[in-house]
Design a protein around this motif. Structure first.
Motif, PDB file in Angstrom:
ATOM      1  N   GLY A  86       0.779  -1.246  -0.083  1.00  0.00           N
ATOM      2  CA  GLY A  86      -0.106  -0.017   0.007  1.00  0.00           C
ATOM      3  C   GLY A  86       0.798   1.196   0.015  1.00  0.00           C
ATOM      4  N   GLU A  87      -0.001   2.357   0.392  1.00  0.00           N
ATOM      5  CA  GLU A  87       0.873   3.850   0.429  1.00  0.00           C
ATOM      6  C   GLU A  87       0.540   4.490   1.543  1.00  0.00           C
ATOM      7  OE1 GLU A  87      -0.538   5.667  -3.255  1.00  0.00           O
ATOM      8  OE2 GLU A  87       0.008   4.288  -4.669  1.00  0.00           O
ATOM      9  N   ALA A  88       1.149   5.392   1.968  1.00  0.00           N
ATOM     10  CA  ALA A  88       0.969   6.153   3.344  1.00  0.00           C
ATOM     11  C   ALA A  88       1.825   7.443   3.093  1.00  0.00           C
ATOM     12  CB  ALA A  88       1.481   5.373   4.253  1.00  0.00           C
ATOM     13  N   VAL A  89       1.592   8.301   4.110  1.00  0.00           N
ATOM     14  CA  VAL A  89       2.299   9.570   4.076  1.00  0.00           C
ATOM     15  C   VAL A  89       2.929   9.671   5.533  1.00  0.00           C
ATOM     16  CG1 VAL A  89       0.332  10.948   4.956  1.00  0.00           C
ATOM     17  CG2 VAL A  89       2.329  12.130   3.859  1.00  0.00           C
ATOM     18  N   LEU A  90       4.398   9.874   5.603  1.00  0.00           N
ATOM     19  CA  LEU A  90       5.085   9.888   7.016  1.00  0.00           C
ATOM     20  C   LEU A  90       4.751  11.457   7.103  1.00  0.00           C
ATOM     21  CD1 LEU A  90       7.048   9.095   9.036  1.00  0.00           C
ATOM     22  CD2 LEU A  90       8.794   9.866   7.315  1.00  0.00           C
ATOM     23  N   ILE A  91       4.490  11.753   8.094  1.00  0.00           N
ATOM     24  CA  ILE A  91       4.509  13.197   8.761  1.00  0.00           C
ATOM     25  C   ILE A  91       5.793  13.153   9.808  1.00  0.00           C
ATOM     26  CG2 ILE A  91       3.540  15.195   9.859  1.00  0.00           C
ATOM     27  CD1 ILE A  91       0.584  13.627   8.968  1.00  0.00           C
ATOM     28  N   VAL A  92       6.762  13.855   9.492  1.00  0.00           N
ATOM     29  CA  VAL A  92       7.937  13.751  10.391  1.00  0.00           C
ATOM     30  C   VAL A  92       8.553  15.184  10.691  1.00  0.00           C
ATOM     31  CG1 VAL A  92       9.384  13.355   8.746  1.00  0.00           C
ATOM     32  CG2 VAL A  92      10.227  12.715  11.017  1.00  0.00           C
ATOM     33  N   GLU A  93       8.624  15.550  11.831  1.00  0.00           N
ATOM     34  CA  GLU A  93       9.267  16.942  12.013  1.00  0.00           C
ATOM     35  C   GLU A  93       8.476  17.943  11.441  1.00  0.00           C
ATOM     36  OE1 GLU A  93      11.113  17.405  14.534  1.00  0.00           O
ATOM     37  OE2 GLU A  93      11.434  15.323  14.892  1.00  0.00           O
ATOM     38  N   GLY A  94       7.043  17.720  10.828  1.00  0.00           N
ATOM     39  CA  GLY A  94       6.287  18.957  10.548  1.00  0.00           C
ATOM     40  C   GLY A  94       6.347  18.885   9.100  1.00  0.00           C
ATOM     41  N   GLU A  95       6.981  17.865   8.655  1.00  0.00           N
ATOM     42  CA  GLU A  95       7.062  17.590   7.000  1.00  0.00           C
ATOM     43  C   GLU A  95       6.248  16.527   6.580  1.00  0.00           C
ATOM     44  OE1 GLU A  95      10.771  18.020   5.538  1.00  0.00           O
ATOM     45  OE2 GLU A  95      11.359  19.786   6.938  1.00  0.00           O
ATOM     46  N   GLU A  96       5.883  16.286   5.215  1.00  0.00           N
ATOM     47  CA  GLU A  96       5.246  15.238   4.733  1.00  0.00           C
ATOM     48  C   GLU A  96       6.289  14.611   3.801  1.00  0.00           C
ATOM     49  OE1 GLU A  96       1.399  15.550   2.619  1.00  0.00           O
ATOM     50  OE2 GLU A  96       0.806  17.101   4.168  1.00  0.00           O
ATOM     51  N   ARG A  97       6.260  13.079   3.737  1.00  0.00           N
ATOM     52  CA  ARG A  97       7.007  12.362   2.868  1.00  0.00           C
ATOM     53  C   ARG A  97       6.219  11.102   2.491  1.00  0.00           C
ATOM     54  NH1 ARG A  97      12.673  12.097   2.811  1.00  0.00           N
ATOM     55  NH2 ARG A  97      12.539  14.251   3.465  1.00  0.00           N
ATOM     56  N   ALA A  98       6.095  11.098   1.220  1.00  0.00           N
ATOM     57  CA  ALA A  98       5.060   9.727   0.631  1.00  0.00           C
ATOM     58  C   ALA A  98       5.948   8.540   0.748  1.00  0.00           C
ATOM     59  CB  ALA A  98       4.841  10.205  -0.911  1.00  0.00           C
ATOM     60  N   LEU A  99       5.085   7.511   1.122  1.00  0.00           N
ATOM     61  CA  LEU A  99       5.635   6.341   1.253  1.00  0.00           C
ATOM     62  C   LEU A  99       4.878   5.130   0.377  1.00  0.00           C
ATOM     63  CD1 LEU A  99       6.138   6.090   5.434  1.00  0.00           C
ATOM     64  CD2 LEU A  99       7.521   6.714   3.482  1.00  0.00           C
ATOM     65  N   ARG A 100       5.872   4.299   0.093  1.00  0.00           N
ATOM     66  CA  ARG A 100       5.134   3.217  -1.028  1.00  0.00           C
ATOM     67  C   ARG A 100       5.746   2.054  -0.442  1.00  0.00           C
ATOM     68  NH1 ARG A 100       9.248   2.320  -4.604  1.00  0.00           N
ATOM     69  NH2 ARG A 100      10.636   4.356  -4.837  1.00  0.00           N
ATOM     70  N   GLN A 101       5.440   0.743  -1.088  1.00  0.00           N
ATOM     71  CA  GLN A 101       5.849  -0.540  -0.594  1.00  0.00           C
ATOM     72  C   GLN A 101       7.292  -0.681  -0.422  1.00  0.00           C
ATOM     73  OE1 GLN A 101       4.850  -3.469  -3.369  1.00  0.00           O
ATOM     74  NE2 GLN A 101       4.527  -5.096  -1.730  1.00  0.00           N
ATOM     75  N   TRP A 102       7.837  -1.120   0.709  1.00  0.00           N
ATOM     76  CA  TRP A 102       9.157  -1.551   0.890  1.00  0.00           C
ATOM     77  C   TRP A 102       9.972  -0.173   1.375  1.00  0.00           C
ATOM     78  CZ3 TRP A 102       8.751  -6.058   2.446  1.00  0.00           C
ATOM     79  CH2 TRP A 102       8.071  -6.701   1.585  1.00  0.00           C
ATOM     80  N   ASP A 103       9.141   0.869   1.616  1.00  0.00           N
ATOM     81  CA  ASP A 103      10.005   2.081   2.081  1.00  0.00           C
ATOM     82  C   ASP A 103       9.972   1.789   3.497  1.00  0.00           C
ATOM     83  OD1 ASP A 103      10.086   3.562  -0.169  1.00  0.00           O
ATOM     84  OD2 ASP A 103       8.459   4.807   0.331  1.00  0.00           O
ATOM     85  N   PHE A 104      11.251   2.098   4.058  1.00  0.00           N
ATOM     86  CA  PHE A 104      11.850   1.784   5.450  1.00  0.00           C
ATOM     87  C   PHE A 104      11.916   3.199   6.089  1.00  0.00           C
ATOM     88  CE2 PHE A 104      15.148   1.200   8.711  1.00  0.00           C
ATOM     89  CZ  PHE A 104      14.619   0.358   9.334  1.00  0.00           C
ATOM     90  N   VAL A 105      11.488   3.143   7.461  1.00  0.00           N
ATOM     91  CA  VAL A 105      11.744   4.787   8.022  1.00  0.00           C
ATOM     92  C   VAL A 105      12.359   4.261   9.284  1.00  0.00           C
ATOM     93  CG1 VAL A 105      10.220   6.548   9.072  1.00  0.00           C
ATOM     94  CG2 VAL A 105       9.501   5.561   7.123  1.00  0.00           C
ATOM     95  N   HIS A 106      13.361   5.055   9.552  1.00  0.00           N
ATOM     96  CA  HIS A 106      13.939   5.094  10.892  1.00  0.00           C
ATOM     97  C   HIS A 106      13.833   6.219  11.560  1.00  0.00           C
ATOM     98  CE1 HIS A 106      17.344   5.562  13.515  1.00  0.00           C
ATOM     99  NE2 HIS A 106      16.859   4.494  14.170  1.00  0.00           N
ATOM    100  N   CYS A 107      13.370   6.477  12.899  1.00  0.00           N
ATOM    101  CA  CYS A 107      13.241   7.413  13.711  1.00  0.00           C
ATOM    102  C   CYS A 107      13.939   7.624  14.922  1.00  0.00           C
ATOM    103  CB  CYS A 107      11.651   7.772  14.270  1.00  0.00           C
ATOM    104  SG  CYS A 107      10.295   8.217  12.909  1.00  0.00           S
ATOM    105  N   PRO A 108      15.182   8.070  14.981  1.00  0.00           N
ATOM    106  CA  PRO A 108      15.954   8.128  16.219  1.00  0.00           C
ATOM    107  C   PRO A 108      15.016   8.661  17.491  1.00  0.00           C
ATOM    108  CG  PRO A 108      16.880   9.211  14.321  1.00  0.00           C
ATOM    109  CD  PRO A 108      15.777   9.108  13.972  1.00  0.00           C
ATOM    110  N   PRO A 109      15.337   8.615  18.678  1.00  0.00           N
ATOM    111  CA  PRO A 109      14.790   9.052  19.726  1.00  0.00           C
ATOM    112  C   PRO A 109      14.322  10.377  19.627  1.00  0.00           C
ATOM    113  CG  PRO A 109      16.644   7.625  20.353  1.00  0.00           C
ATOM    114  CD  PRO A 109      16.653   7.764  18.833  1.00  0.00           C
ATOM    115  N   ASN A 110      13.091  10.768  20.178  1.00  0.00           N
ATOM    116  CA  ASN A 110      12.688  12.261  20.201  1.00  0.00           C
ATOM    117  C   ASN A 110      12.116  12.660  18.590  1.00  0.00           C
ATOM    118  OD1 ASN A 110      13.267  12.401  22.891  1.00  0.00           O
ATOM    119  ND2 ASN A 110      15.273  12.414  22.502  1.00  0.00           N
TER     120      ASN A 110
END
Length: 180
Positions: A86-110
């Motif tokens: 599927g598809e998604a949107v990552l909202i990170v630090e107030g910004e949008e980033r489109a996500l699609r199959q096999w996208d990997f997201v790493h979020c450090p602490p905080n």
């Protein structure tokens, strides 16, 4: 030797009990669901109910377009996410980033973040996070608000952050949450 954990049958599916290794098909496991919030499998980490004593929380989320996996938040521990389908949107630090199959997201602490399903069909993602739980916060964010995933005012109280949305309730797996 490390023993095998027992799988206990509940009205909502199988739940591992006790210490040890186990094998569990997620279609047979207990899930939590609420209309408009999607579903999450709680086989290893029931972060919305009772907590198991685990170092890592591993939670598959099945979301329909427009459903957020959580409220926009930050944690003192790191988290990672893998979009399986599927598809998604990552909202990170107030910004949008489109996500699609096999996208990997790493979020450090905080890191302030949330993922919201988009597209025309379901989105399956796997969330993995350390389970120290020493601090957590829910900042108000305009971008996350546009997706229905933000609190109105900053808080560190999860019961306040989730008070205005339905609680996910225990349920058995439903066809369509996981890809064939």
């Amino acid at each position: 030797m490390v023993p095998e954990a027992k799988l206990e049958k509940t009205e909502h599916g199988l739940v591992p009990k006790g210490e040890g290794w186990f094998v569990l098909n997620l279609r047979e496991a207990e899930w939590r669901h609420a209309d408009g919030r999607g579903a999450v499998c709680v086989a290893l980490d029931d972060f919305e109910g009772w907590q198991q004593d685990v170092q890592l929380g591993v939670n598959p989320f099945a979301l329909e377009p427009g459903e957020a996996m959580a409220r926009y938040h930050w944690e003192a521990s790191q988290e990672a996410f893998l979009v399986v389908s599927g598809e998604a949107v990552l909202i990170v630090e107030g910004e949008e980033r489109a996500l699609r199959q096999w996208d990997f997201v790493h979020c450090p602490p905080n890191t302030r973040h949330v993922i919201v399903a988009t597209g025309s069909g379901p989105c399956l993602l796997i969330a993995v996070g350390a389970r120290v739980h020493d601090s957590l916060g829910f900042p108000a964010d305009d971008v996350a608000k546009r997706h229905g995933a933000s609190v109105e005012e900053d808080t560190t109280d999860g019961s306040v952050a989730y008070a205005s949305i339905p609680r996910r309730e225990p349920t058995a797996y439903r066809d369509g949450w996981l890809p064939a």
